[in-house]
Scaffold this motif. Sequence first.
Motif, PDB file in Angstrom:
ATOM      1  N   LEU A  29      63.780  65.713  31.785  1.00 46.99           N
ATOM      2  CA  LEU A  29      63.250  65.844  33.146  1.00 46.99           C
ATOM      3  C   LEU A  29      64.347  65.599  34.174  1.00 46.99           C
ATOM      4  N   ARG A  82      57.095  60.239  38.611  1.00 46.54           N
ATOM      5  CA  ARG A  82      56.878  60.557  37.192  1.00 46.54           C
ATOM      6  C   ARG A  82      57.509  59.534  36.263  1.00 46.54           C
ATOM      7  N   ARG A 106      58.683  63.477  43.378  1.00 50.23           N
ATOM      8  CA  ARG A 106      57.871  63.641  42.167  1.00 50.23           C
ATOM      9  C   ARG A 106      58.554  63.037  40.955  1.00 50.23           C
ATOM     10  N   MET A 107      59.885  63.157  40.884  1.00 52.96           N
ATOM     11  CA  MET A 107      60.588  62.581  39.758  1.00 52.96           C
ATOM     12  C   MET A 107      60.467  61.052  39.762  1.00 52.96           C
ATOM     13  N   TRP A 164      56.096  69.009  34.832  1.00 55.24           N
ATOM     14  CA  TRP A 164      55.911  67.597  35.191  1.00 55.24           C
ATOM     15  C   TRP A 164      55.010  66.857  34.208  1.00 55.24           C
TER      16      TRP A 164
END
Length: 299
Positions: free
Chosen positions: A184, A129, A125-126, A34
């Motif tokens: 990612l 991010r 979380r993506m 991450w």
Amino acid sequence: MTRTLKVTDREKTADRLLNSSADKFYDPEVDIDWSAPLVEGLRYTPEHRCSLYGTELWERMTPEQRVDLSRHEVASIASVGLWFEILLMQMLLKEVYRSDPTTKHAQYALTEVADECRHSTMFARMVERIGCPPYGPRRYVHQLGKLLPVIGYGPALYGSILVAEEVLDRLQRETMADEGVQPLVRMVNRIHVLEEARHVRFAREEVVRGMERMTRKELPYQRWLLATTSMFITRSLINPDVYAAVGLDRDEAHKAALANPNWQGSIRWAGERIMKFLDEVGLVGAPGTRAWRRSFLIG
């Protein structure tokens, strides 16, 4: 109604899926870096899968705006996926609540809930991010979603799961193979695709079993519920607020996207396999035909 799919033994399937889950699973907290920097200039989805691709608005957008739109659209799709994962977990737990917990079937359902918890955290979380808001579906759809675990049962319940999972699966398979997409995003998609294959097998067999027990009286409700839920899923993938985030007129862009043959074709392409399956088992038809067309999953 034609049924061409063989009903397999529930416990044997669940046992195989449990073994597969134990043998191969991912922990996004460990398996994704991450902290790795995002690659400047790379898209977040394949360009031709953007909702405005091919429209006059698209032609007027700068290359930077197009990349930014792909960033916000992937955040919208991920947060809508997260919303539906949470509904899915509620529906699975409802099934487990009324099942024998010592069966492999119930134990695999709980294992799938554990998978979906990790996927939901991964999607969240993506979104964080890549610096986007957690769009999710529009407010009224979010509120309506609360009804699904209450009124959903039988083939329509598992069919709804399949529509959400398999539409995303096909889009994600294409994305994870595209080297022009952010690493990612590709890794998040890869993890989701590999683990969802088990979930799809489980749900497909439940649909077949449910249809074998389905009465003629129940069928119209099952068809209506599945078609209506599917319409809300596909229509919610791109929250209209993504357009305002990249400097476009929200309502104009949303209208252009819904009327865009390329975007409609993308949804239809993504749903080809699952729609063929649902049609074969008898779940596609009146009184849900209008909702299916509005979903773009059929022409």
